[in-house]
Enzyme design. Structure first.
Site, PDB file in Angstrom:
ATOM      1  N   CYS A  86       6.232-117.035 -27.213  1.00  0.00           N
ATOM      2  CA  CYS A  86       4.854-117.134 -27.775  1.00  0.00           C
ATOM      3  C   CYS A  86       3.873-115.856 -27.356  1.00  0.00           C
ATOM      4  O   CYS A  86       2.994-115.464 -28.253  1.00  0.00           O
ATOM      5  CB  CYS A  86       4.261-118.396 -27.643  1.00  0.00           C
ATOM      6  SG  CYS A  86       4.440-118.899 -25.596  1.00  0.00           S
ATOM      7  N   ASP A 263      -1.365-120.114 -34.271  1.00  0.00           N
ATOM      8  CA  ASP A 263      -0.290-120.775 -33.200  1.00  0.00           C
ATOM      9  C   ASP A 263       0.980-120.016 -33.520  1.00  0.00           C
ATOM     10  O   ASP A 263       1.568-120.149 -34.661  1.00  0.00           O
ATOM     11  CB  ASP A 263      -0.320-122.391 -33.316  1.00  0.00           C
ATOM     12  CG  ASP A 263       0.561-123.220 -32.476  1.00  0.00           C
ATOM     13  OD1 ASP A 263       1.308-122.363 -31.820  1.00  0.00           O
ATOM     14  OD2 ASP A 263       0.757-124.298 -32.507  1.00  0.00           O
ATOM     15  N   HIS A 265       3.880-121.134 -32.352  1.00  0.00           N
ATOM     16  CA  HIS A 265       5.243-121.981 -32.015  1.00  0.00           C
ATOM     17  C   HIS A 265       5.765-122.558 -33.386  1.00  0.00           C
ATOM     18  O   HIS A 265       6.111-123.797 -33.348  1.00  0.00           O
ATOM     19  CB  HIS A 265       4.464-123.132 -31.035  1.00  0.00           C
ATOM     20  CG  HIS A 265       3.993-122.440 -29.900  1.00  0.00           C
ATOM     21  ND1 HIS A 265       2.669-122.217 -29.708  1.00  0.00           N
ATOM     22  CD2 HIS A 265       4.440-122.047 -28.786  1.00  0.00           C
ATOM     23  CE1 HIS A 265       2.261-121.627 -28.562  1.00  0.00           C
ATOM     24  NE2 HIS A 265       3.542-121.550 -27.741  1.00  0.00           N
TER      25      HIS A 265
END
Length: 392
Positions: A86, A263, A265
Site C-alpha cells: 500500500c 485508498d 487497498h
C-alpha cells in the site's frame, strides 16, 4: 463529524464550493459533492494493489525479512502486492501525479470523450505497469527497496524507504522530466543550498521535493495540525503518502479538519506493459487508475508517519513557497526552510520501544497522544523510531 461542514473543500491549491456534512468516519459516495471537486479527484492517477503480475523472486537476506509476506507465508516469489504494497502504491500515486502536473499542467482534467487524444495517459501507464521493464513499476520499487533500504521482498515500506525509491528510480529514468530532491534525515528542515545545488545540476526545470516526516507518536501532534492542513492550500503540493503498516493512504484535499484520501487497498488485475504504440491500454485499464469515490477521515485519526510531496515547476514557485513557510511560527511548522547546506550529521542514537513508552508515561498528556513539548522541527528522525515502527 466535521465541526465546520460548510467550509470549502481545498484540493491541492484549488477551492471548491461547500458540500453537505462530511462524515469523516465513512466512505461518502452518496453525499452531494461539488462536481468540479469530483472531476479534480477523478483526474488524479490512483494506484492500488494488483494481482497476477510476473513473479518477484525472494532474494533478500535482510535481517528484517522475517516481517515480510514471503517469510511469514513461506513464499519463494510474489505475484501480488496485496498485504504489503500500500505504501508503494501511494508513492506511485504521488510520483504519477507529479509527472502529470509537469507534462500537462496542474489544471489537466480527465475526459471520457472518444475524440480526445489519450496518448499521454497511455505513456504514463506504461511507466507504472506491473512489469519489471516499467521504470516506475512495482518490480522496480521492490528491487530498489531491497538493494538500497534493506526492505525485504514482501515487507511493508515506510515513508523514507518509499521516498528513496522514488529518487533512485527517477534518477535512473533518462526520460523523466523531474529532478527529485530528498533529504531523508531532514525531520522537516530543508536546507536550501543543498536543494538548489541538485536542481542546478539537472537539465529539468521542475523539482519534486520529498520530505519523510513524523508529526507525532501515536497521532498528528496538535501543534502541527494547522500547518499540515495549510499545505493543502498550496498548488505546489502534490499530495501526502503515509500511514502505519498495511494502512497507507494518499491524502490530497481537506475540508475543515477532515482530510480526503485515495485508498490503495483495493486489489485489481495486474496492469500489463503495452510497449507497442499499436497495443493500447483498454478503456477498462485506463479507468482502473481513476475513481470518483470520496473517502475522508478526521486528522485526529491519521497516522503521523508521512511522506510529503511538493512540485516546483520553476524557481519562482520555490521562492514563493519558501516565503510562505517561513511566515509560520517556527515551532508549529511542518516544514522549515533554512539557507545554506546541511551541517555534518552528529552521532545519532536509537531509542528503544521501552524508552519511548517510558517517555510517554513521564510526559504530560496531550490531546493528540503525541509528544507535548519535545517534538519540533529539529528532532532527529531516529529519536522517534524503533525497529518496528516509524519512517523506516
Amino acid at each position: 463529524m466535521n465541526e465546520r461542514p460548510r467550509e470549502p473543500i481545498i484540493c491541492l491549491g484549488q477551492r471548491y464550493g461547500t458540500s453537505s456534512d462530511v462524515d469523516s468516519s465513512t466512505e461518502t459516495q452518496s453525499r452531494s459533492w461539488p462536481e468540479e471537486f469530483l472531476r479534480h479527484q477523478e483526474s488524479l492517477f490512483w494506484f492500488t494493489y494488483r494481482t497476477g503480475f510476473s513473479q518477484i523472486a525472494r532474494a533478500s537476506t535482510s535481517s528484517t525479512g522475517a516481517r515480510s509476506i514471503t517469510s511469514r507465508f513461506g513464499l519463494d516469489a510474489l505475484t501480488s502486492d496485496t498485504g504489503f504494497g500500500c505504501m508503494i502504491r501511494s508513492a506511485q500515486t504521488l510520483l504519477a501525479n507529479a509527472l502529470v502536473a509537469k507534462r500537462v499542467g496542474r489544471t489537466w482534467r480527465l475526459s471520457r470523450q472518444a475524440e480526445v487524444d489519450r496518448t499521454f495517459e497511455q505513456d504514463l501507464l506504461r511507466s507504472f505497469a506491473d512489469d519489471e521493464r516499467a521504470p516506475f513499476g512495482i518490480h522496480r520499487f521492490v528491487a530498489n527497496g531491497a538493494a538500497a533500504c534493506g526492505v525485504a521482498e514482501g515487507q511493508w515500506f515506510g515513508p523514507s524507504a518509499a521516498a528513496r525509491c522514488i529518487e533512485r528510480l527517477n534518477d535512473e529514468c533518462a526520460d523523466s522530466p523531474l529532478t527529485v530532491y530528498l533529504d531523508a534525515d531532514s525531520a522537516g528542515t530543508i536546507y536550501e543550498g543543498d536543494l538548489l545545488q541538485k536542481w542546478a545540476g539537472s537539465s529539468s526545470s521542475a523539482l519534486l521535493l520529498l520530505v519523510p516526516h513524523r508529526l507525532g507518536i501515536s497521532g498528528v501532534h496538535e501543534q502541527y495540525r494547522a500547518s499540515f492542513l495549510g499545505l493543502f492550500n498550496r498548488e505546489e503540493l502534490i499530495g501526502v503518502a503515509g500511514g502505519r503498516p498495511a494502512s497507507a493512504h494518499f491524502f490530497f484535499a481537506r475540508q475543515g479538519s477532515s482530510i480526503f484520501y485515495l485508498d490503495p487497498h483495493l486489489p485489481k488485475p495486474a496492469l500489463p506493459l503495452r510497449s507497442d504504440t499499436d497495443d493500447l491500454y483498454t478503456n477498462e485499464e485506463l479507468t482502473s487508475v481513476h475513481t470518483r469515490r470520496v473517502r475522508c477521515m478526521d486528522i485526529s485519526d491519521a497516522d503521523p508517519s508521512m511522506l510529503l510531496g511538493l512540485l516546483f515547476l520553476n524557481k519562482g514557485e520555490w521562492t514563493r513557497f519558501k516565503d510562505h513557510c517561513n511566515e509560520t511560527e517556527r515551532r508549529a511548522r511542518v516544514l522549515t526552510i533554512v539557507s545554506g547546506s546541511r551541517p555534518p550529521l552528529r552521532t545519532r542514537r536509537t531509542v528503544t520501544q521501552d524508552q519511548i513508552q517510558s517517555a510517554r508515561q513521564c510526559s504530560p498528556p496531550s490531546s493528540s497522544g503525541g509528544l507535548p513539548d519535545r517534538l519540533d522541527s529539529q528532532v532527529e528522525e531516529d529519536d522517534l523510531l524503533t525497529d518496528e515502527e516509524g519512517l523506516q
